[in-house]
Scaffold this active site. Structure first.
Site, PDB file in Angstrom:
ATOM      1  CB  CYS A 163      -0.907  -0.027   1.233  1.00  0.00           C
ATOM      2  SG  CYS A 163      -1.858   1.477   1.486  1.00  0.00           S
ATOM      3  CB  CYS A 193       0.263   1.853   4.146  1.00  0.00           C
ATOM      4  SG  CYS A 193      -1.424   1.277   3.945  1.00  0.00           S
TER       5      CYS A 193
END
Length: 190
Positions: free
Chosen positions: A110, A113
């Site tokens: 991600c 993230c």
């Protein structure tokens, strides 16, 4: 070269001028560069930078000292959680100490993230030691833990207190907005 400092060439160069040309700030303090100090300077594209003179030019504000900022960390690394047992132990400890805990649910794949994590590590400094921050990679923990926490999107930041989830922020937008939402979530709970 222990006393040398590398800086960008955008700094003003020190040049040999008459002392009257050194009218203010940094140049005024460097007007007394001696031959021995030249040996402790570093040349960056023909710019002489003297560390001792740069240190002398640092100013303190009346209400703070430079020594106070030295001990304050810039960020606190989020402690990773790698098992369900560790997760349960952290929840139990926090419940016993009557503290809140922040869990940052993320994944290695991600991009949001990865970008958000250092910003949350800086945010953790503001709430240390009242609130502890942890990171959980959803690909490294059992799926039943991810389901138990109700994680559906990455990144998800949750606030847990008294053994249960109190609030959460799903971070699908810009990192600074997510950090503001997390800060507001923490402030609303306290």
């Amino acid at each position: 070269m222990a006393n040398a400092l590398r800086i960008s060439p955008s700094f003003h160069p020190l040049k040999w001028r008459k002392p009257s040309d050194f009218s203010s700030g940094f140049f005024r303090q460097c007007s007394h560069i001696s031959i021995s100090e030249i040996k402790t300077t570093y040349s960056v594209r023909n710019h002489l930078i003297c560390l001792d003179r740069i240190r002398a030019n640092i100013t303190k504000t009346p209400d703070s000292s430079l020594d106070d900022d030295i001990d304050t960390p810039v960020s606190i690394e989020l402690e990773p959680i790698v098992s369900e047992g560790q997760f349960d132990r952290i929840i139990a400890e926090a419940q016993q100490l009557e503290e809140a805990v922040i869990f940052v649910w993320m994944a290695g794949w991600c991009r949001k993230c990865i970008y958000l994590k250092p910003k949350l590590e800086k945010l953790a400094v503001d709430y240390y030691p009242r609130i502890r921050f942890y990171s959980i990679d959803v690909n490294r923990v059992p799926q039943r833990l991810v389901s138990r926490a109700g994680i559906t999107k990455m990144p998800t930041i949750q606030l847990w207190r008294d053994g249960k989830k109190e609030a959460e922020v799903i971070g699908g937008h810009k990192a600074w907005l997510v950090v503001n939402d997390v800060r507001q979530m923490i402030e609303n709970e306290f």
